[in-house]
Design a protein around this motif. Sequence first.
Motif, PDB file in Angstrom:
ATOM      1  N   TRP A  70       0.836  -1.201   0.000  1.00  0.00           N
ATOM      2  CA  TRP A  70       0.000   0.000   0.000  1.00  0.00           C
ATOM      3  C   TRP A  70       0.871   1.251   0.000  1.00  0.00           C
ATOM      4  O   TRP A  70       0.603   2.207  -0.737  1.00  0.00           O
ATOM      5  CB  TRP A  70      -0.931   0.004   1.213  1.00  0.00           C
ATOM      6  CG  TRP A  70      -1.759   1.249   1.260  1.00  0.00           C
ATOM      7  CD1 TRP A  70      -2.948   1.470   0.661  1.00  0.00           C
ATOM      8  CD2 TRP A  70      -1.405   2.489   1.913  1.00  0.00           C
ATOM      9  NE1 TRP A  70      -3.380   2.750   0.900  1.00  0.00           N
ATOM     10  CE2 TRP A  70      -2.461   3.395   1.667  1.00  0.00           C
ATOM     11  CE3 TRP A  70      -0.329   2.909   2.685  1.00  0.00           C
ATOM     12  CZ2 TRP A  70      -2.444   4.696   2.164  1.00  0.00           C
ATOM     13  CZ3 TRP A  70      -0.314   4.202   3.175  1.00  0.00           C
ATOM     14  CH2 TRP A  70      -1.366   5.082   2.911  1.00  0.00           C
ATOM     15  N   ALA A  71       1.925   1.253   0.821  1.00  0.00           N
ATOM     16  CA  ALA A  71       2.810   2.419   0.906  1.00  0.00           C
ATOM     17  C   ALA A  71       3.486   2.681  -0.442  1.00  0.00           C
ATOM     18  O   ALA A  71       3.605   3.836  -0.865  1.00  0.00           O
ATOM     19  CB  ALA A  71       3.847   2.223   1.998  1.00  0.00           C
ATOM     20  N   ARG A  84       1.354   9.688  -5.243  1.00  0.00           N
ATOM     21  CA  ARG A  84       1.722  11.055  -4.841  1.00  0.00           C
ATOM     22  C   ARG A  84       3.037  11.517  -5.483  1.00  0.00           C
ATOM     23  O   ARG A  84       3.532  12.600  -5.163  1.00  0.00           O
ATOM     24  CB  ARG A  84       1.856  11.125  -3.318  1.00  0.00           C
ATOM     25  CG  ARG A  84       0.571  10.860  -2.585  1.00  0.00           C
ATOM     26  CD  ARG A  84       0.776  11.021  -1.098  1.00  0.00           C
ATOM     27  NE  ARG A  84      -0.384  10.597  -0.335  1.00  0.00           N
ATOM     28  CZ  ARG A  84      -0.581  10.912   0.932  1.00  0.00           C
ATOM     29  NH1 ARG A  84       0.297  11.663   1.580  1.00  0.00           N
ATOM     30  NH2 ARG A  84      -1.656  10.481   1.565  1.00  0.00           N
ATOM     31  N   ASN A  85       3.619  10.661  -6.304  1.00  0.00           N
ATOM     32  CA  ASN A  85       4.876  10.969  -6.982  1.00  0.00           C
ATOM     33  C   ASN A  85       5.984  11.304  -5.981  1.00  0.00           C
ATOM     34  O   ASN A  85       6.685  12.320  -6.091  1.00  0.00           O
ATOM     35  CB  ASN A  85       4.692  12.110  -7.990  1.00  0.00           C
ATOM     36  CG  ASN A  85       5.828  12.181  -8.972  1.00  0.00           C
ATOM     37  OD1 ASN A  85       6.437  11.159  -9.292  1.00  0.00           O
ATOM     38  ND2 ASN A  85       6.128  13.381  -9.448  1.00  0.00           N
ATOM     39  N   LEU A 124       6.993   9.667   2.043  1.00  0.00           N
ATOM     40  CA  LEU A 124       5.582   9.490   2.399  1.00  0.00           C
ATOM     41  C   LEU A 124       5.431   9.202   3.886  1.00  0.00           C
ATOM     42  O   LEU A 124       4.632   9.837   4.577  1.00  0.00           O
ATOM     43  CB  LEU A 124       4.967   8.350   1.580  1.00  0.00           C
ATOM     44  CG  LEU A 124       3.545   7.945   1.959  1.00  0.00           C
ATOM     45  CD1 LEU A 124       2.552   9.035   1.574  1.00  0.00           C
ATOM     46  CD2 LEU A 124       3.174   6.628   1.302  1.00  0.00           C
ATOM     47  N   ILE A 125       6.208   8.264   4.388  1.00  0.00           N
ATOM     48  CA  ILE A 125       6.130   7.913   5.811  1.00  0.00           C
ATOM     49  C   ILE A 125       6.545   9.099   6.669  1.00  0.00           C
ATOM     50  O   ILE A 125       5.905   9.412   7.682  1.00  0.00           O
ATOM     51  CB  ILE A 125       6.981   6.669   6.105  1.00  0.00           C
ATOM     52  CG1 ILE A 125       6.352   5.448   5.430  1.00  0.00           C
ATOM     53  CG2 ILE A 125       7.116   6.437   7.606  1.00  0.00           C
ATOM     54  CD1 ILE A 125       7.209   4.206   5.461  1.00  0.00           C
ATOM     55  N   GLY A 126       7.607   9.810   6.267  1.00  0.00           N
ATOM     56  CA  GLY A 126       8.040  10.989   7.021  1.00  0.00           C
ATOM     57  C   GLY A 126       6.966  12.057   7.082  1.00  0.00           C
ATOM     58  O   GLY A 126       6.718  12.656   8.139  1.00  0.00           O
TER      59      GLY A 126
END
Length: 78
Positions: free
Chosen positions: A15-16, A23-24, A30-32
């Motif tokens: 999923w990540a 989101r490019n 993304l996690i940050g």
Amino acid sequence: MKNVTVTMEDSVAEWARLEAARRNTSVSRLIGEMLAEKMRHDDAYERAMNEWLSRDRFWTSDGSPYPTREETHERGVR
């Protein structure tokens, strides 16, 4: 910036990867960003809770009656 290792289930990692691609951005970024948003949200909640708890109360738990509806909503006759 600090590098960390994150362990997650395969389905979460998939999923990540998909969300990061949508989101490019990278999974790391993304996690940050998600953690930074969580931190801001939690900080805002804590500030609001502290503000609420520091307010003066006009009723007490000493057996005095609760305020009337009008008093609570400041709708009393003036």
